[in-house]
Design a protein around this motif. Structure first.
Motif, PDB file in Angstrom:
ATOM      1  N   LEU A 163     -22.265  -0.490  34.612  1.00 51.96           N
ATOM      2  CA  LEU A 163     -22.282  -0.632  33.160  1.00 51.96           C
ATOM      3  C   LEU A 163     -22.211   0.733  32.465  1.00 51.96           C
ATOM      4  O   LEU A 163     -21.472   0.910  31.498  1.00 51.96           O
ATOM      5  CB  LEU A 163     -23.539  -1.384  32.716  1.00 51.96           C
ATOM      6  N   ILE A 164     -22.923   1.709  32.970  1.00 51.54           N
ATOM      7  CA  ILE A 164     -22.898   3.054  32.391  1.00 51.54           C
ATOM      8  C   ILE A 164     -21.516   3.676  32.540  1.00 51.54           C
ATOM      9  O   ILE A 164     -20.981   4.270  31.595  1.00 51.54           O
ATOM     10  CB  ILE A 164     -23.987   3.941  33.038  1.00 51.54           C
ATOM     11  N   VAL A 165     -20.907   3.538  33.702  1.00 55.80           N
ATOM     12  CA  VAL A 165     -19.562   4.082  33.921  1.00 55.80           C
ATOM     13  C   VAL A 165     -18.557   3.382  33.014  1.00 55.80           C
ATOM     14  O   VAL A 165     -17.707   4.022  32.393  1.00 55.80           O
ATOM     15  CB  VAL A 165     -19.163   3.966  35.406  1.00 55.80           C
ATOM     16  N   LEU A 166     -18.634   2.087  32.902  1.00 55.76           N
ATOM     17  CA  LEU A 166     -17.722   1.328  32.054  1.00 55.76           C
ATOM     18  C   LEU A 166     -17.866   1.735  30.592  1.00 55.76           C
ATOM     19  O   LEU A 166     -16.867   1.943  29.898  1.00 55.76           O
ATOM     20  CB  LEU A 166     -17.973  -0.174  32.212  1.00 55.76           C
ATOM     21  N   LEU A 167     -19.078   1.879  30.110  1.00 61.70           N
ATOM     22  CA  LEU A 167     -19.296   2.310  28.726  1.00 61.70           C
ATOM     23  C   LEU A 167     -18.806   3.735  28.503  1.00 61.70           C
ATOM     24  O   LEU A 167     -18.242   4.049  27.457  1.00 61.70           O
ATOM     25  CB  LEU A 167     -20.775   2.197  28.359  1.00 61.70           C
ATOM     26  N   SER A 168     -18.992   4.604  29.471  1.00 60.17           N
ATOM     27  CA  SER A 168     -18.525   5.990  29.339  1.00 60.17           C
ATOM     28  C   SER A 168     -17.011   6.048  29.231  1.00 60.17           C
ATOM     29  O   SER A 168     -16.463   6.789  28.407  1.00 60.17           O
ATOM     30  CB  SER A 168     -18.981   6.819  30.540  1.00 60.17           C
ATOM     31  N   ILE A 169     -16.323   5.273  30.035  1.00 59.37           N
ATOM     32  CA  ILE A 169     -14.859   5.251  29.991  1.00 59.37           C
ATOM     33  C   ILE A 169     -14.382   4.678  28.663  1.00 59.37           C
ATOM     34  O   ILE A 169     -13.452   5.197  28.052  1.00 59.37           O
ATOM     35  CB  ILE A 169     -14.298   4.448  31.179  1.00 59.37           C
ATOM     36  N   THR A 170     -15.022   3.637  28.178  1.00 59.63           N
ATOM     37  CA  THR A 170     -14.639   3.018  26.913  1.00 59.63           C
ATOM     38  C   THR A 170     -14.851   3.974  25.745  1.00 59.63           C
ATOM     39  O   THR A 170     -13.981   4.133  24.894  1.00 59.63           O
ATOM     40  CB  THR A 170     -15.444   1.730  26.686  1.00 59.63           C
ATOM     41  N   ILE A 171     -15.971   4.627  25.709  1.00 54.67           N
ATOM     42  CA  ILE A 171     -16.260   5.578  24.626  1.00 54.67           C
ATOM     43  C   ILE A 171     -15.284   6.739  24.670  1.00 54.67           C
ATOM     44  O   ILE A 171     -14.767   7.175  23.643  1.00 54.67           O
ATOM     45  CB  ILE A 171     -17.726   6.060  24.717  1.00 54.67           C
ATOM     46  N   GLU A 172     -14.986   7.254  25.844  1.00 53.84           N
ATOM     47  CA  GLU A 172     -14.047   8.367  25.982  1.00 53.84           C
ATOM     48  C   GLU A 172     -12.651   7.977  25.527  1.00 53.84           C
ATOM     49  O   GLU A 172     -11.962   8.749  24.860  1.00 53.84           O
ATOM     50  CB  GLU A 172     -14.006   8.845  27.439  1.00 53.84           C
TER      51      GLU A 172
END
Length: 78
Positions: free
Chosen positions: A11-20
């Protein structure tokens, strides 16, 4: 317990990619800038003022005179 740990990391990796990916879309409004060497324009390196005429020609007050640019060709009026 291990399954929940991997879910949180995913979830953290997915959110980081989305925000970036959304943060990189702010290039609207950045002008295209092209620099011309003073040997190309046959004039001095310092320009004091720029103006655009009604017919679309660009005029530059330069140390060596007034320059006219039509998008392709430079003319120098000394």
């Amino acid at each position: 317990m291990t399954g929940n740990y991997f879910r949180y990391i995913f979830l953290i990796v997915l959110l980081s990619i989305t925000i970036e990916s959304f943060s990189n879309t702010k290039s609207i409004g950045i002008p295209y800038i092209r620099n011309y060497n003073n040997t190309i324009i046959q004039a001095g390196a310092q320009t004091w003022m720029i103006d655009i005429s009604k017919n679309g020609l660009a005029y530059f007050a330069n140390n060596d005179g007034m320059l006219e640019f039509d998008g392709l060709h430079w003319r120098n009026f000394r």
